[in-house]
Design a protein around this motif. Structure first.
Motif, PDB file in Angstrom:
ATOM      1  N   ILE A  68     -18.131  10.137   1.339  1.00  0.00           N
ATOM      2  CA  ILE A  68     -17.462  11.697   1.416  1.00  0.00           C
ATOM      3  C   ILE A  68     -16.374  11.977   0.077  1.00  0.00           C
ATOM      4  O   ILE A  68     -16.265  12.724  -0.559  1.00  0.00           O
ATOM      5  CB  ILE A  68     -16.388  11.641   2.285  1.00  0.00           C
ATOM      6  N   PHE A  69     -15.788  10.581  -0.322  1.00  0.00           N
ATOM      7  CA  PHE A  69     -14.890  10.335  -1.462  1.00  0.00           C
ATOM      8  C   PHE A  69     -15.826   9.735  -2.565  1.00  0.00           C
ATOM      9  O   PHE A  69     -16.499   8.572  -2.235  1.00  0.00           O
ATOM     10  CB  PHE A  69     -13.797   9.715  -1.142  1.00  0.00           C
ATOM     11  N   PRO A  70     -15.729  10.018  -3.805  1.00  0.00           N
ATOM     12  CA  PRO A  70     -16.188   9.297  -4.934  1.00  0.00           C
ATOM     13  C   PRO A  70     -15.659   7.939  -5.100  1.00  0.00           C
ATOM     14  O   PRO A  70     -14.357   7.444  -4.959  1.00  0.00           O
ATOM     15  CB  PRO A  70     -15.740  10.088  -6.370  1.00  0.00           C
ATOM     16  N   ALA A  71     -16.580   6.844  -5.254  1.00  0.00           N
ATOM     17  CA  ALA A  71     -15.994   5.311  -5.226  1.00  0.00           C
ATOM     18  C   ALA A  71     -15.323   5.206  -6.731  1.00  0.00           C
ATOM     19  O   ALA A  71     -14.115   4.354  -6.614  1.00  0.00           O
ATOM     20  CB  ALA A  71     -17.369   4.539  -5.106  1.00  0.00           C
ATOM     21  N   GLU A  72     -15.736   5.876  -7.622  1.00  0.00           N
ATOM     22  CA  GLU A  72     -15.103   5.565  -8.806  1.00  0.00           C
ATOM     23  C   GLU A  72     -13.446   5.797  -8.880  1.00  0.00           C
ATOM     24  O   GLU A  72     -12.617   5.462  -9.714  1.00  0.00           O
ATOM     25  CB  GLU A  72     -15.513   6.363 -10.204  1.00  0.00           C
ATOM     26  N   SER A  73     -13.050   6.845  -8.113  1.00  0.00           N
ATOM     27  CA  SER A  73     -11.682   7.169  -7.975  1.00  0.00           C
ATOM     28  C   SER A  73     -11.079   6.614  -6.740  1.00  0.00           C
ATOM     29  O   SER A  73      -9.677   6.642  -6.640  1.00  0.00           O
ATOM     30  CB  SER A  73     -11.606   8.772  -7.975  1.00  0.00           C
ATOM     31  N   THR A  74     -11.614   5.926  -5.805  1.00  0.00           N
ATOM     32  CA  THR A  74     -11.061   5.222  -4.772  1.00  0.00           C
ATOM     33  C   THR A  74     -10.225   4.143  -4.952  1.00  0.00           C
ATOM     34  O   THR A  74     -10.485   3.158  -5.810  1.00  0.00           O
ATOM     35  CB  THR A  74     -12.198   4.778  -3.813  1.00  0.00           C
ATOM     36  N   ARG A  75      -9.016   3.933  -4.483  1.00  0.00           N
ATOM     37  CA  ARG A  75      -8.139   2.851  -4.621  1.00  0.00           C
ATOM     38  C   ARG A  75      -8.286   2.145  -2.989  1.00  0.00           C
ATOM     39  O   ARG A  75      -8.120   2.693  -1.931  1.00  0.00           O
ATOM     40  CB  ARG A  75      -6.782   3.133  -4.471  1.00  0.00           C
ATOM     41  N   VAL A  76      -8.365   0.665  -3.094  1.00  0.00           N
ATOM     42  CA  VAL A  76      -8.150  -0.055  -1.910  1.00  0.00           C
ATOM     43  C   VAL A  76      -6.898  -0.547  -1.834  1.00  0.00           C
ATOM     44  O   VAL A  76      -6.448  -1.253  -2.922  1.00  0.00           O
ATOM     45  CB  VAL A  76      -9.072  -1.168  -1.814  1.00  0.00           C
ATOM     46  N   LEU A  77      -6.125  -0.394  -0.929  1.00  0.00           N
ATOM     47  CA  LEU A  77      -4.727  -0.951  -0.782  1.00  0.00           C
ATOM     48  C   LEU A  77      -4.429  -2.053   0.195  1.00  0.00           C
ATOM     49  O   LEU A  77      -5.106  -1.882   1.451  1.00  0.00           O
ATOM     50  CB  LEU A  77      -3.671   0.442  -0.268  1.00  0.00           C
ATOM     51  N   GLU A  78      -4.489  -3.162  -0.330  1.00  0.00           N
ATOM     52  CA  GLU A  78      -4.675  -4.373   0.608  1.00  0.00           C
ATOM     53  C   GLU A  78      -3.348  -5.068   0.847  1.00  0.00           C
ATOM     54  O   GLU A  78      -2.290  -4.296   0.714  1.00  0.00           O
ATOM     55  CB  GLU A  78      -5.630  -5.474  -0.219  1.00  0.00           C
ATOM     56  N   TYR A  79      -3.368  -6.244   1.668  1.00  0.00           N
ATOM     57  CA  TYR A  79      -2.113  -6.889   2.054  1.00  0.00           C
ATOM     58  C   TYR A  79      -2.189  -8.232   1.880  1.00  0.00           C
ATOM     59  O   TYR A  79      -1.410  -9.200   2.354  1.00  0.00           O
ATOM     60  CB  TYR A  79      -2.129  -6.518   3.737  1.00  0.00           C
ATOM     61  N   PHE A  80      -3.012  -8.613   0.741  1.00  0.00           N
ATOM     62  CA  PHE A  80      -2.891  -9.902   0.040  1.00  0.00           C
ATOM     63  C   PHE A  80      -1.893 -10.990   0.063  1.00  0.00           C
ATOM     64  O   PHE A  80      -1.648 -12.019   0.374  1.00  0.00           O
ATOM     65  CB  PHE A  80      -3.782 -10.097  -1.301  1.00  0.00           C
ATOM     66  N   LEU A  81      -0.769  -9.886  -0.733  1.00  0.00           N
ATOM     67  CA  LEU A  81       0.563 -10.642  -0.895  1.00  0.00           C
ATOM     68  C   LEU A  81       1.635 -10.004  -0.031  1.00  0.00           C
ATOM     69  O   LEU A  81       2.952 -10.221  -0.418  1.00  0.00           O
ATOM     70  CB  LEU A  81       1.078 -10.554  -2.221  1.00  0.00           C
ATOM     71  N   ASP A  82       1.336  -9.485   1.079  1.00  0.00           N
ATOM     72  CA  ASP A  82       2.280  -8.760   1.978  1.00  0.00           C
ATOM     73  C   ASP A  82       3.286  -9.536   2.847  1.00  0.00           C
ATOM     74  O   ASP A  82       2.878  -9.875   4.023  1.00  0.00           O
ATOM     75  CB  ASP A  82       1.827  -7.655   2.648  1.00  0.00           C
ATOM     76  N   VAL A  83       4.202 -10.272   2.252  1.00  0.00           N
ATOM     77  CA  VAL A  83       4.920 -11.088   3.117  1.00  0.00           C
ATOM     78  C   VAL A  83       5.442 -10.489   4.388  1.00  0.00           C
ATOM     79  O   VAL A  83       5.521 -11.085   5.275  1.00  0.00           O
ATOM     80  CB  VAL A  83       6.240 -11.712   2.457  1.00  0.00           C
ATOM     81  N   SER A  84       5.864  -9.043   4.228  1.00  0.00           N
ATOM     82  CA  SER A  84       6.441  -8.346   5.503  1.00  0.00           C
ATOM     83  C   SER A  84       5.236  -8.248   6.515  1.00  0.00           C
ATOM     84  O   SER A  84       5.850  -8.469   7.841  1.00  0.00           O
ATOM     85  CB  SER A  84       6.803  -6.990   4.879  1.00  0.00           C
ATOM     86  N   LEU A  85       4.008  -8.025   6.231  1.00  0.00           N
ATOM     87  CA  LEU A  85       3.082  -7.967   7.181  1.00  0.00           C
ATOM     88  C   LEU A  85       2.864  -9.348   7.959  1.00  0.00           C
ATOM     89  O   LEU A  85       2.980  -9.475   9.337  1.00  0.00           O
ATOM     90  CB  LEU A  85       1.961  -7.576   6.662  1.00  0.00           C
ATOM     91  N   PHE A  86       3.142 -10.415   7.179  1.00  0.00           N
ATOM     92  CA  PHE A  86       2.763 -11.671   8.147  1.00  0.00           C
ATOM     93  C   PHE A  86       4.101 -12.355   8.611  1.00  0.00           C
ATOM     94  O   PHE A  86       3.911 -13.302   9.450  1.00  0.00           O
ATOM     95  CB  PHE A  86       2.246 -12.592   6.919  1.00  0.00           C
ATOM     96  N   CYS A  87       5.221 -11.626   8.503  1.00  0.00           N
ATOM     97  CA  CYS A  87       6.254 -12.026   9.213  1.00  0.00           C
ATOM     98  C   CYS A  87       6.730 -10.853  10.264  1.00  0.00           C
ATOM     99  O   CYS A  87       7.797 -10.876  10.781  1.00  0.00           O
ATOM    100  CB  CYS A  87       7.604 -12.304   8.370  1.00  0.00           C
ATOM    101  N   ASP A  88       5.834  -9.699  10.384  1.00  0.00           N
ATOM    102  CA  ASP A  88       5.993  -8.796  11.322  1.00  0.00           C
ATOM    103  C   ASP A  88       7.252  -7.869  10.974  1.00  0.00           C
ATOM    104  O   ASP A  88       7.723  -7.565  11.826  1.00  0.00           O
ATOM    105  CB  ASP A  88       6.080  -9.426  12.813  1.00  0.00           C
TER     106      ASP A  88
END
Length: 314
Positions: free
Chosen positions: A233-253
């Motif tokens: 539906i959306f073009p891959a070339e403009s897509t962003r992936v928003l990940e949590y690789f370094l998200d200290v807040s997620l891993f400490c709830d």
């Protein structure tokens, strides 16, 4: 990756991040706000401060694009208006109008108000980038269930909000492009066609963050299949992936008092990035919330550098 970004909290933004980002090879910084720290209202006042603008200029002069990534509906359509215009706000599953989260996306007056607020936002922001990130509220299961909205899934309700926001942004910036955040309620396939100036931002917060996204974990299977469907539906070339690789807040709830070392696995992160790249995505950002000065003094910057290196090399 062409775009290699971090998202940090506004209150954690300082000049110490500049050499770290340059060393790590990052070229984008997203500034984010949390409701407990004043939300978007506080963020907008903070952005207008002279010292904030000067600090942003330092990063941009060094080649790092600075953008605002914000849950915005409570600012675009203040909940204080509920007393006057309850029909603008969502209907819950009990059939009650409630002024809590998001709003009724079938109400034309509410959509117009959001459009005008988005125009005001762009006027105040005056950002150099044409990419805008104004997201729906950060709350699950908060859709409108009125007769006109109940047939719309979360992605379709989000699409209506985003189209209204984009119309407002374009009043100020004809080249404006807006993120469609696929996250929680809106992590579904929309049936309404996106505007040509919308780009997908895929944020798989409910995935298994300890296993590779292309592995056998059931949550990760569901998330990667959803991404592949969205990329039809959306073009891959403009897509962003928003990940949590370094998200200290997620891993400490999201409890700062419990912030600890990250379970960072470079092999897994590289495998994730390789999957995204194989799908045609070349823009990846990771949250790095709570990775502030105090956290870095205690746990160092090795994970930050390893993540940046992986993004550069893949």
């Amino acid at each position: 990756m062409k775009e290699r970004g971090l998202i940090i909290l506004n209150r954690e933004f300082n000049e110490q991040w500049l050499p770290l980002m340059l060393e790590g090879g990052y070229n984008k910084l997203g500034l984010h706000s949390l409701y407990p720290y004043g939300g978007m209202e506080w963020h907008m006042n903070w952005l207008l401060k002279k010292q904030t603008r000067e600090l942003i200029d330092k990063f941009e002069n060094a080649g790092i694009a600075v953008e605002q990534e914000l849950h915005s509906v409570d600012w675009l359509l203040p909940r204080s208006l509920f007393a006057c215009y309850p029909e603008w706000f969502r209907m819950n599953e009990k059939g009650e109008r409630v002024g809590d989260w998001n709003f009724c996306v079938s109400n034309e007056e509410a959509l117009e108000y959001v459009e005008l607020s988005a125009y005001k936002y762009a006027l105040l922001l005056r950002q150099n980038s044409h990419n805008y990130f104004l997201w729906s509220d950060d709350k699950r299961d908060m859709l409108c269930h009125c007769d006109k909205c109940r047939h719309l899934n979360g992605a379709d309700q989000n699409m209506r909000i985003m189209k209204s926001i984009l119309r407002g942004l374009k009043r100020y910036d004809a080249q404006a492009k807006l993120s469609f955040l696929a996250y929680d309620d809106s992590l579904a396939l929309p049936t309404e066609k996106p505007d040509k100036d919308m780009f997908l931002e895929f944020a798989p917060i409910r995935r298994n963050h300890l296993q590779p996204i292309d592995g056998d974990d059931e949550k990760n299977k569901a998330n990667r299949e959803m991404l592949l469907q969205l990329l039809k539906i959306f073009p891959a070339e403009s897509t962003r992936v928003l990940e949590y690789f370094l998200d200290v807040s997620l891993f400490c709830d999201w409890d700062r008092e419990k912030a600890a070392a990250l379970p960072f696995d470079e092999t897994r992160v590289r495998r994730d990035l390789e999957f995204y790249r194989s799908a045609g995505v070349e823009r990846t950002t990771t949250f790095a919330v709570f990775m502030d000065d105090e956290w870095r003094k205690r746990y160092g910057t090795a994970d930050l550098m390893r993540c940046g290196k992986a993004m550069r090399e893949i």
